[in-house]
Write a protein that holds these residues in place. Structure first.
Motif, PDB file in Angstrom:
ATOM      1  N   VAL A 190      10.271  -8.828   1.573  1.00  0.00           N
ATOM      2  CA  VAL A 190      11.574  -8.583   0.947  1.00  0.00           C
ATOM      3  C   VAL A 190      11.425  -7.383   0.018  1.00  0.00           C
ATOM      4  CG1 VAL A 190      12.336 -10.991   1.030  1.00  0.00           C
ATOM      5  CG2 VAL A 190      11.173 -10.173  -1.016  1.00  0.00           C
ATOM      6  N   PRO A 191      12.492  -6.588  -0.112  1.00  0.00           N
ATOM      7  CA  PRO A 191      13.728  -6.596   0.660  1.00  0.00           C
ATOM      8  C   PRO A 191      13.599  -5.678   1.878  1.00  0.00           C
ATOM      9  CG  PRO A 191      13.918  -5.025  -1.114  1.00  0.00           C
ATOM     10  CD  PRO A 191      12.536  -5.613  -1.215  1.00  0.00           C
ATOM     11  N   GLY A 192      14.737  -5.445   2.560  1.00  0.00           N
ATOM     12  CA  GLY A 192      14.782  -4.467   3.635  1.00  0.00           C
ATOM     13  C   GLY A 192      14.832  -5.085   5.008  1.00  0.00           C
ATOM     14  N   LYS A 193      15.051  -4.226   5.990  1.00  0.00           N
ATOM     15  CA  LYS A 193      15.226  -4.681   7.363  1.00  0.00           C
ATOM     16  C   LYS A 193      13.913  -4.986   8.080  1.00  0.00           C
ATOM     17  CE  LYS A 193      19.735  -2.668   8.417  1.00  0.00           C
ATOM     18  NZ  LYS A 193      20.528  -1.953   9.434  1.00  0.00           N
ATOM     19  N   ARG A 194      12.781  -4.701   7.424  1.00  0.00           N
ATOM     20  CA  ARG A 194      11.508  -5.046   8.043  1.00  0.00           C
ATOM     21  C   ARG A 194      11.134  -6.494   7.761  1.00  0.00           C
ATOM     22  NH1 ARG A 194       6.737  -2.293   6.781  1.00  0.00           N
ATOM     23  NH2 ARG A 194       6.011  -3.118   8.763  1.00  0.00           N
ATOM     24  N   THR A 195      12.020  -7.248   7.145  1.00  0.00           N
ATOM     25  CA  THR A 195      11.727  -8.634   6.831  1.00  0.00           C
ATOM     26  C   THR A 195      11.579  -9.469   8.098  1.00  0.00           C
ATOM     27  OG1 THR A 195      12.463 -10.528   5.524  1.00  0.00           O
ATOM     28  CG2 THR A 195      14.158  -9.313   6.706  1.00  0.00           C
ATOM     29  N   HIS A 196      10.829 -10.520   7.981  1.00  0.00           N
ATOM     30  CA  HIS A 196      10.728 -11.555   9.006  1.00  0.00           C
ATOM     31  C   HIS A 196      10.294 -12.819   8.293  1.00  0.00           C
ATOM     32  CE1 HIS A 196       6.852  -9.476   8.733  1.00  0.00           C
ATOM     33  NE2 HIS A 196       6.272 -10.610   9.069  1.00  0.00           N
ATOM     34  N   GLY A 197      10.308 -13.953   8.977  1.00  0.00           N
ATOM     35  CA  GLY A 197      10.087 -15.200   8.263  1.00  0.00           C
ATOM     36  C   GLY A 197       9.148 -16.146   8.968  1.00  0.00           C
ATOM     37  N   GLY A 198       8.993 -17.334   8.354  1.00  0.00           N
ATOM     38  CA  GLY A 198       8.240 -18.404   8.976  1.00  0.00           C
ATOM     39  C   GLY A 198       6.808 -18.574   8.499  1.00  0.00           C
ATOM     40  N   ASN A 199       6.343 -17.706   7.607  1.00  0.00           N
ATOM     41  CA  ASN A 199       4.983 -17.860   7.084  1.00  0.00           C
ATOM     42  C   ASN A 199       5.070 -18.359   5.645  1.00  0.00           C
ATOM     43  OD1 ASN A 199       4.693 -15.552   9.292  1.00  0.00           O
ATOM     44  ND2 ASN A 199       2.730 -16.582   9.069  1.00  0.00           N
ATOM     45  N   PHE A 200       4.927 -19.664   5.495  1.00  0.00           N
ATOM     46  CA  PHE A 200       5.228 -20.307   4.228  1.00  0.00           C
ATOM     47  C   PHE A 200       4.165 -20.055   3.161  1.00  0.00           C
ATOM     48  CE2 PHE A 200       7.706 -22.384   7.444  1.00  0.00           C
ATOM     49  CZ  PHE A 200       8.937 -22.565   6.834  1.00  0.00           C
ATOM     50  N   ASP A 201       2.940 -19.685   3.593  1.00  0.00           N
ATOM     51  CA  ASP A 201       1.931 -19.343   2.602  1.00  0.00           C
ATOM     52  C   ASP A 201       2.272 -18.024   1.921  1.00  0.00           C
ATOM     53  OD1 ASP A 201       1.494 -17.995   4.991  1.00  0.00           O
ATOM     54  OD2 ASP A 201      -0.687 -18.108   4.896  1.00  0.00           O
ATOM     55  N   TRP A 202       3.047 -17.181   2.576  1.00  0.00           N
ATOM     56  CA  TRP A 202       3.499 -15.936   1.953  1.00  0.00           C
ATOM     57  C   TRP A 202       4.753 -16.192   1.106  1.00  0.00           C
ATOM     58  CZ3 TRP A 202      -0.899 -14.707   3.360  1.00  0.00           C
ATOM     59  CH2 TRP A 202      -1.385 -13.420   3.454  1.00  0.00           C
ATOM     60  N   ALA A 203       5.722 -16.856   1.670  1.00  0.00           N
ATOM     61  CA  ALA A 203       7.022 -17.002   1.017  1.00  0.00           C
ATOM     62  C   ALA A 203       7.013 -17.948  -0.177  1.00  0.00           C
ATOM     63  CB  ALA A 203       8.070 -17.462   2.037  1.00  0.00           C
ATOM     64  N   VAL A 204       5.946 -18.717  -0.362  1.00  0.00           N
ATOM     65  CA  VAL A 204       5.857 -19.558  -1.565  1.00  0.00           C
ATOM     66  C   VAL A 204       5.876 -18.691  -2.821  1.00  0.00           C
ATOM     67  CG1 VAL A 204       3.328 -19.587  -1.734  1.00  0.00           C
ATOM     68  CG2 VAL A 204       4.654 -21.564  -2.539  1.00  0.00           C
ATOM     69  N   ALA A 205       5.719 -17.391  -2.652  1.00  0.00           N
ATOM     70  CA  ALA A 205       5.811 -16.458  -3.785  1.00  0.00           C
ATOM     71  C   ALA A 205       7.075 -16.682  -4.591  1.00  0.00           C
ATOM     72  CB  ALA A 205       5.772 -15.020  -3.273  1.00  0.00           C
ATOM     73  N   GLU A 206       8.164 -17.025  -3.935  1.00  0.00           N
ATOM     74  CA  GLU A 206       9.426 -17.211  -4.655  1.00  0.00           C
ATOM     75  C   GLU A 206       9.297 -18.287  -5.729  1.00  0.00           C
ATOM     76  OE1 GLU A 206      14.147 -18.158  -3.741  1.00  0.00           O
ATOM     77  OE2 GLU A 206      12.656 -18.374  -2.136  1.00  0.00           O
ATOM     78  N   CYS A 265       0.857  -1.183   0.000  1.00  0.00           N
ATOM     79  CA  CYS A 265       0.000   0.000   0.000  1.00  0.00           C
ATOM     80  C   CYS A 265       0.894   1.233   0.000  1.00  0.00           C
ATOM     81  CB  CYS A 265      -0.954   0.024   1.192  1.00  0.00           C
ATOM     82  SG  CYS A 265      -0.156  -0.116   2.810  1.00  0.00           S
ATOM     83  N   PRO A 266       0.422   2.348  -0.588  1.00  0.00           N
ATOM     84  CA  PRO A 266       1.280   3.517  -0.713  1.00  0.00           C
ATOM     85  C   PRO A 266       1.216   4.481   0.462  1.00  0.00           C
ATOM     86  CG  PRO A 266      -0.703   3.839  -1.991  1.00  0.00           C
ATOM     87  CD  PRO A 266      -0.805   2.461  -1.387  1.00  0.00           C
ATOM     88  N   ILE A 267       0.243   4.325   1.352  1.00  0.00           N
ATOM     89  CA  ILE A 267       0.071   5.297   2.432  1.00  0.00           C
ATOM     90  C   ILE A 267       0.530   4.758   3.777  1.00  0.00           C
ATOM     91  CG2 ILE A 267      -2.294   4.586   2.946  1.00  0.00           C
ATOM     92  CD1 ILE A 267      -2.952   7.539   3.464  1.00  0.00           C
ATOM     93  N   ARG A 268       0.701   3.452   3.873  1.00  0.00           N
ATOM     94  CA  ARG A 268       0.944   2.869   5.180  1.00  0.00           C
ATOM     95  C   ARG A 268       2.314   2.191   5.239  1.00  0.00           C
ATOM     96  NH1 ARG A 268      -1.958  -1.956   7.792  1.00  0.00           N
ATOM     97  NH2 ARG A 268      -1.647  -1.668  10.012  1.00  0.00           N
ATOM     98  N   GLU A 269       2.383   0.912   4.937  1.00  0.00           N
ATOM     99  CA  GLU A 269       3.626   0.181   5.162  1.00  0.00           C
ATOM    100  C   GLU A 269       4.611   0.270   4.000  1.00  0.00           C
ATOM    101  OE1 GLU A 269       2.625  -3.796   6.221  1.00  0.00           O
ATOM    102  OE2 GLU A 269       1.819  -3.240   8.173  1.00  0.00           O
ATOM    103  N   ARG A 270       4.114   0.283   2.776  1.00  0.00           N
ATOM    104  CA  ARG A 270       4.987   0.316   1.603  1.00  0.00           C
ATOM    105  C   ARG A 270       6.013  -0.813   1.650  1.00  0.00           C
ATOM    106  NH1 ARG A 270       6.148   6.671   0.170  1.00  0.00           N
ATOM    107  NH2 ARG A 270       4.081   7.458   0.613  1.00  0.00           N
ATOM    108  N   ALA A 271       5.573  -1.989   2.041  1.00  0.00           N
ATOM    109  CA  ALA A 271       6.481  -3.118   2.239  1.00  0.00           C
ATOM    110  C   ALA A 271       6.265  -4.167   1.156  1.00  0.00           C
ATOM    111  CB  ALA A 271       6.266  -3.744   3.617  1.00  0.00           C
ATOM    112  N   GLY A 272       7.336  -4.862   0.796  1.00  0.00           N
ATOM    113  CA  GLY A 272       7.281  -5.900  -0.222  1.00  0.00           C
ATOM    114  C   GLY A 272       6.811  -7.223   0.349  1.00  0.00           C
ATOM    115  N   TRP A 273       5.578  -7.256   0.840  1.00  0.00           N
ATOM    116  CA  TRP A 273       5.028  -8.501   1.382  1.00  0.00           C
ATOM    117  C   TRP A 273       4.992  -9.569   0.288  1.00  0.00           C
ATOM    118  CZ3 TRP A 273       3.960  -9.397   6.452  1.00  0.00           C
ATOM    119  CH2 TRP A 273       3.876  -8.293   7.304  1.00  0.00           C
ATOM    120  N   THR A 274       5.568 -10.703   0.591  1.00  0.00           N
ATOM    121  CA  THR A 274       5.687 -11.742  -0.427  1.00  0.00           C
ATOM    122  C   THR A 274       4.341 -12.363  -0.773  1.00  0.00           C
ATOM    123  OG1 THR A 274       6.278 -13.319   1.324  1.00  0.00           O
ATOM    124  CG2 THR A 274       8.079 -12.233   0.157  1.00  0.00           C
TER     125      THR A 274
END
Length: 953
Positions: free
Chosen positions: A602-618, A555-564
């Motif tokens: 990804v990318p950036g320091k706001r990354t965290h892991g362990g949610n495989f339904d998200w990371a299957v994006a790769e 989203c452009p107004i809030r987190e602006r994060a690359g959620w996988t």
């Protein structure tokens, strides 16, 4: 030849081309003389290639290419003379013309390569003429190729703020008396800490260096290699080198930074020259929006400080000039450069910019006298690089792609004007200062919002509480102002712009804006006879484009994060509407450099892991990239990282299911205004979506491993897919109800091939009943289900049900979102707000109103209504499927999709008793055409018109 065909004549004409033998209609060779559209690494003329086997593509311009020959030389003159000193492929028997790997001599850094290609049409002994010459250049492949040094300001300047500057600070920290949002005592105390952080924030920085070009020689080539840790602009003799914005693209900066190479020959003067750089924080030094003022990790001691910043912004530049006598000159960043504070006193991605025109440095980026340089300071040279490596920025740059103008001005209060653009989007605004007649010291503030009440009072509440900053730009006039002004190092998500500081109402054209995004080429076009459906398509595009900033953002107004998870939820929408090839290649490497094996961001320091339904994006992105672009090299490059993800997921299995994940995020609550914990799924458990998506990942990895010749891996992942499917069916399939418990569960099970073949139709029947009966024609799907439910319905005979979801009346339908919510983009939570309880729109929702992860449905407009689909696992759309859905209450559809082989078109219109379908198959491709209730047939290149009896549908 285009001609109408009846069903019977079509069957007779194509009898020999049945699906079983997959033969193509015989066609005469094209009269087009030679291949065209030459690309290297998906770019027309890349100047900083690092791959030793760059991928070459072209349009064959023949009906069927039987063979090709590529020649590559060290110069165009040698190539024309037939001396291909780098590589001559010889005649290669292949129909492929997309992503052919260079197979010649290893190329050194900065080496230039000229290439051409010719093809042999099927049945022709003679080749086509040679194509026009294509060019690419190798970049600075090795770290030692960089003679330039990284520079930063020796002593950063913190501007002293008067009331004008503090006005911006208070707005950005959301504690201004006119901020409109009420804060409780705890939140206000936290925001007062943010005020202190903003006051201590340094200015942006200016840098310059003067040099002389040898006027006794003729300059024949000039290449500028440059980048920054932060956002930067680079100038030569006062002219901006490029039109890039918010550059370079975000990466894990400590691991890699993307650099640019520009042809700057035309910008150099004969004698005296000045190279200059404007440097801002960008993503590199963002440490306020998501910090905690009283964070215990900030204490002094052995424990590392928790910070999202990588450090002070810095940059590097290397200009290489070549003369006609073969000599060269190199201008590099070094200790002799000078620095100065910028008139941008404060800047940040999440906050905005505070610009003081009175601090403008006249002639800062042009040749200047010694007297003009008296206030400039020495720079600091870094002894170590801030990153492990510099890589070429081959993805399309962020640019202004569409001009926007307001449609209305509100005046909710005295001397407060609110510009309404009529559309929520992501943009950089431009103030037309020539129309404002500002006096010296007059201060104009612009605040950006997705929401306004019926009187025009804005609210920035939709930004939520996560970022501690709010969007605001402030311009302090000097009395000698330019005609226009726009912020440089930030962008904003908004529909409304509140303007204060003016004494009279401005003209409506005093403020304009430009939609900004990564400048990926438009690949798909969709239009139908239903205006609502077209609006729904536009909602998907506005949401997707608003969040494409070198990373697919949420989203452009809030987190602006690359959620996988957001990336794969909207993957099909991105791939059909835009050429995402180089952006996905960049984003996939972000997975490789991420701290976590299964990253959620990804990318950036706001990354965290362990949610495989998200990371299957790769895995999904890599496979879809291969299917759309025929690029097997990306699978090889990503394989090790994808294996790490799969291994980590397998370790988390419990009885062959994954029981952790975010789930079908933000599916609709039963009625507007209902509470919920965050956006947790209401109808589909995370175990269902995590297990199904991980099974899908295993299935794709089995195919990928097979393609790459890794037979044992392929067998392992195939067995894993079957284990997961068996466990999924045992735990979630109900023989009593005939389905898996939710629309998303049913759709994923069907689309991923997890449902046993003998149960698939009955599961689709149950899915249809749930939509029609339980949800009164609506979808109960969240972000993850959007991609799958429409094909799951239409592929099993329920095309009308799939279509009717889009036109269903009432909550949570799209018409309801537009008419009752006023939505022009896709809201994160469509049921978060009850419009009937707030007719004056005084209570803004506390969630983003521009979230592309709900846009996965748009792929069905191409694959379903247009019927344009990959054929099985054939890559690059060289062999594809055309199988449209013809909903009974839709009159027409026009769809096209530009592939690496050409443009596919599928247009149909409903008549009284027939559907008239026009489709186009590009050169060097074939289409498996599926007409309802007819045997599938294979078509060769050409334009076709087919008449289908309505009774046969």
């Amino acid at each position: 030849m285009i001609r109408p065909l009846s069903i019977m004549s079509l069957v007779l004409a194509l009898f020999a081309c049945s699906v079983g033998d997959e033969q193509q209609i015989s066609t005469a060779p094209s009269t087009l003389a030679k291949p065209s559209g030459l690309l290297v690494e998906e770019n027309q003329r890349p100047l900083n290639v690092h791959h030793q086997t760059p991928r070459l593509s072209w349009l064959s311009n023949v009906k069927k290419q039987a063979a090709f020959q590529i020649q590559v030389a060290s110069s165009e003159a040698l190539l024309t003379a037939g001396n291909s000193d780098y590589w001559d492929s010889g005649k290669v028997a292949s129909g492929q013309s997309v992503n052919i790997a260079y197979g010649g001599k290893p190329l050194a850094s900065k080496a230039a390569a000229a290439w051409r290609v010719r093809v042999w049409p099927e049945g022709d002994l003679e080749p086509s003429a040679w194509s026009a010459t294509g060019i690419w250049e190798m970049g600075l492949i090795h770290k030692s190729d960089w003679q330039a040094q990284w520079l930063q300001v020796k002593q950063r300047t913190v501007a002293k703020l008067d009331d004008k500057g503090m006005n911006w600070v208070l707005y950005a920290a959301n504690v201004h008396p006119e901020s409109n949002d009420t804060l409780n005592a705890s939140k206000k105390q936290k925001q007062l800490g943010v005020v202190e952080q903003l006051k201590a924030q340094p200015t942006a920085s200016l840098f310059r260096y003067d040099f002389t070009v040898d006027s006794s020689k003729k300059l024949v080539k000039a290449r500028l290699h440059s980048t920054s840790a932060g956002y930067y602009e680079v100038f030569l003799n006062g002219k901006k080198v490029d039109d890039r914005m918010m550059d370079p693209g975000q990466t894990d900066f400590d691991q890699r930074i993307l650099y640019n190479t520009d042809d700057v020959e035309s910008l150099l003067a004969v004698d005296q020259n000045t190279i200059a750089v404007h440097l801002g924080s960008g993503w590199y030094d963002e440490n306020i929006a998501f910090s905690r003022w009283n964070n215990p990790d900030q204490k002094v001691g052995p424990k590392a400080k928790k910070t999202l910043s990588y450090g002070q912004p810095k940059f590097i530049a290397q200009l290489e000039i070549t003369y006609d006598d073969g000599t060269t000159q190199m201008i590099t960043t070094n200790k002799d450069w000078l620095s100065h504070s910028s008139p941008i006193l404060k800047e940040g991605i999440f906050s905005g910019e505070l610009y003081d025109a009175n601090a403008f440095v006249e002639g800062w980026n042009r040749h200047a006298s010694s007297a003009q340089l008296m206030q400039w300071q020495p720079v600091q040279v870094l002894q170590q690089w801030p990153t492990k490596q510099l890589e070429p920025q081959l993805l399309p740059a962020i640019r202004a792609v569409k001009a926007m103008v307001p449609i209305k001005i509100y005046q909710p209060k005295d001397k407060v004007w609110v510009f309404d653009f009529g559309q929520n989007f992501t943009a950089v605004p431009t103030l037309n200062l020539a129309k404002l007649d500002l006096k010296a010291g007059q201060t104009i503030s612009l605040r950006y919002a997705e929401w306004a009440d019926i009187e025009g009072n804005i609210s920035q509440k939709t930004g939520g509480g996560a970022p501690l900053l709010k969007q605001v730009d402030t311009y302090i006039a000097s009395g000698d102002d330019p005609a226009t002004w726009a912020p440089i190092f930030t962008w904003h998500g908004f529909r409304y712009v509140e303007v204060t500081g003016l004494h009279e109402q401005p003209q409506i054209d005093a403020l304009t804006a430009d939609l900004v995004r990564s400048d990926v080429a438009v690949a798909g076009q969709f239009k139908s006879s239903n205006a609502l459906l077209n609006q729904i398509h536009d909602m998907a595009l506005w949401s997707y484009e608003s969040n494409l900033m070198a990373v697919p953002l949420d989203c452009p107004i809030r987190e602006r994060a690359g959620w996988t998870g957001d990336a794969h939820a909207a993957l099909i929408t991105g791939n059909y509407n835009f050429n995402m090839a180089n952006l996905w290649q960049k984003y996939l490497v972000d997975f490789q450099t991420a701290t976590y094996v299964a990253p959620a961001v990804v990318p950036g320091k706001r990354t965290h892991g362990g949610n495989f339904d998200w990371a299957v994006a790769e895995v999904m992105i890599a496979w879809e990239h291969y299917k759309h672009h025929g690029d097997v090299q990306i699978l090889e490059d990503q394989y090790e990282s994808m294996q790490e993800y799969m291994q980590a997921g397998e370790a988390k299995l419990e009885n062959d299911l994954l029981r952790i994940g975010y789930g079908d995020w933000c599916d609709p609550v039963l009625k507007p205004g209902m509470g919920r914990k965050r956006c947790n799924p209401q109808h589909t458990s995370p175990t269902i979506t995590s297990s199904a998506l991980f099974a899908h990942g295993a299935d794709l990895m089995s195919k990928i491993a097979s393609l790459l010749g890794r037979g044992s891996d392929s067998e392992h992942y195939g067995q894993l897919f079957r284990r997961l499917s068996d466990a999924f069916n045992a735990e979630f399939y109900s023989a009593k109800t005939g389905h898996y418990g939710s629309q998303t569960a049913d759709a994923m099970a069907l689309r991923f091939g997890m449902t046993p073949p003998d149960l698939r139709q009955s599961v689709a029947d149950a899915l249809n009943r749930d939509v029609v009966e339980t949800w009164k024609g609506h979808g109960s799907i969240g972000a993850l289900g959007q991609t799958y439910v429409y094909r799951a319905l239409s592929d099993y005979g329920y095309g009308d049900t799939a279509y009717n979801i889009f036109v269903a009346e009432g909550y949570p339908g799209y018409a309801w979102q537009m008419s009752e919510l006023g939505a022009t983009t896709l809201w994160e939570r469509k049921g978060v707000y009850d419009p009937t309880s707030d007719p004056m729109r005084k209570e803004a929702p506390g969630r983003s109103l521009n979230h592309p992860f709900h846009s996965g449905y748009d792929g069905w407009f191409y694959e379903g209504l247009g019927g344009i689909r990959p054929l099985a696992d054939n890559p690059g759309f060289q062999h594809f499927e055309l199988a449209p859905v013809f909903p009974s209450n839709l009159d027409s559809v026009q769809v096209s999709y530009q592939t690496g082989y050409g443009n596919i078109v599928s247009d149909w219109q409903r008549g009284v008793n027939t559907v008239e379908w026009h489709f186009e198959v590009p050169n060097n491709t074939t289409a498996r055409v599926q007409i309802p209730n007819q045997p599938a047939k294979v078509y060769g290149p050409g334009h076709y018109d087919v008449s289908i009896a309505v009774n046969d549908l």
